[in-house]
Design a protein around this motif. Structure first.
Motif, mmCIF file in Angstrom:
data_model
loop_
_atom_site.group_PDB
_atom_site.id
_atom_site.type_symbol
_atom_site.label_atom_id
_atom_site.label_comp_id
_atom_site.label_asym_id
_atom_site.label_seq_id
_atom_site.Cartn_x
_atom_site.Cartn_y
_atom_site.Cartn_z
ATOM 1 N N ALA A 1 4.322 -3.618 8.356
ATOM 2 C CA ALA A 1 4.746 -3.285 6.995
ATOM 3 C C ALA A 1 5.986 -2.405 7.023
ATOM 4 N N ARG A 2 6.905 -2.683 6.124
ATOM 5 C CA ARG A 2 8.134 -1.904 5.962
ATOM 6 C C ARG A 2 7.839 -0.647 5.152
ATOM 7 N N SER A 3 8.418 0.492 5.567
ATOM 8 C CA SER A 3 8.237 1.745 4.843
ATOM 9 C C SER A 3 9.328 1.940 3.795
ATOM 10 N N LYS B 1 4.326 0.815 1.348
ATOM 11 C CA LYS B 1 4.327 -0.148 2.435
ATOM 12 C C LYS B 1 4.290 -1.566 1.887
ATOM 13 N N LEU B 2 5.181 -2.410 2.390
ATOM 14 C CA LEU B 2 5.201 -3.825 2.042
ATOM 15 C C LEU B 2 5.318 -4.624 3.334
ATOM 16 N N GLY B 3 4.432 -5.614 3.511
ATOM 17 C CA GLY B 3 4.493 -6.351 4.755
ATOM 18 C C GLY B 3 3.617 -7.583 4.775
ATOM 19 N N VAL B 4 3.276 -8.017 5.990
ATOM 20 C CA VAL B 4 2.484 -9.231 6.190
ATOM 21 C C VAL B 4 1.387 -8.958 7.220
ATOM 22 N N GLY C 1 0.805 -1.208 0.000
ATOM 23 C CA GLY C 1 0.000 0.000 0.000
ATOM 24 C C GLY C 1 0.837 1.257 0.000
ATOM 25 N N VAL C 2 0.169 2.371 0.226
ATOM 26 C CA VAL C 2 0.824 3.671 0.300
ATOM 27 C C VAL C 2 0.174 4.461 1.423
#
Length: 215
Positions: free
Chosen positions: A138-140, A116-119, A103-104
């Motif tokens: 989530a990682r920024s 944003k990338l995560g689980v 996401g953003v």
């Protein structure tokens, strides 16, 4: 059910603007009320569950750390956060799904935008299309010029998601609503005040609401 749901929403808005607290008990009890008419999990086969949601939240505090002769910090004025998230999950246990998140998110304070990338983990109270409690991390990845892409910065979010309307013209689509608590952080490379050397900015306890589609 409607009365308890309305009460929880009112508490959310009070919390965002007065630093009050919403208890996990309140969220769980509201979820149980909503699930009374849902099907049991063994009546639905496991499948991929996807959601797209737009959210808005307000941190209870925003802390900016920097160097100005000495290491110091400042609490900044609270401003709204906006986000758009996509989640896809699959059941790994009877009521538990594991998923990926992308996401953003845009923080109005500091004009910070990050991918944003995560689980995520979601626990469903009755079935895989109904009410669930979830944890997301989530990682920024900063896409605005004032932030660094440093490891360890990103989102932690917990929330309650529930369906509010089935879309009869579209099979397996439903409108979902989401109440959440969000924590976000970034490493900065440009000052926010004067000529200080920036360190990080942390958005704490962002109470938020989101609406979207589940399919």
């Amino acid at each position: 059910m409607k009365n308890k749901l309305l009460a929880l929403l009112v508490m959310l808005f009070i919390s965002a603007f007065s630093n009050a607290q919403i208890s996990i008990y309140d969220a769980v009890q509201t979820g149980k009320e909503i699930t009374k008419d849902e099907k049991k999990p063994n009546e639905l086969p496991p499948k991929f569950v996807q959601t797209v949601e737009f959210g808005i939240s307000l941190p209870t505090e925003i802390n900016y750390d920097f160097f100005d002769g000495d290491y110091t910090g400042k609490e900044l004025k609270r401003r709204l956060s906006f986000d758009l998230f996509y989640n896809i999950g699959y059941p790994i246990l009877k009521k538990l799904t594991f998923g990926a998140v992308a996401g953003v998110q845009h923080q109005s304070q500091g004009s910070i935008t990050g991918l944003k990338l995560g689980v995520s983990l979601r626990y469903y109270l009755k079935n895989y299309e109904g009410v669930n409690l979830y944890l997301m991390t989530a990682r920024s990845i900063g896409i605005s010029s004032n932030v660094k892409n440093e490891a360890g910065n990103g989102n932690i979010r917990v929330g309650l998601q529930f369906p509010i309307k089935e879309l009869t013209d579209f099979d397996n689509f439903r409108v979902v609503f989401n109440i959440f608590l969000d924590h976000d952080s970034y490493e900065l490379k440009k000052p926010l005040i004067n000529n200080e050397i920036p360190d990080d900015i942390i958005f704490r306890k962002g109470y938020g609401l989101a609406i979207g589609l589940q399919f």
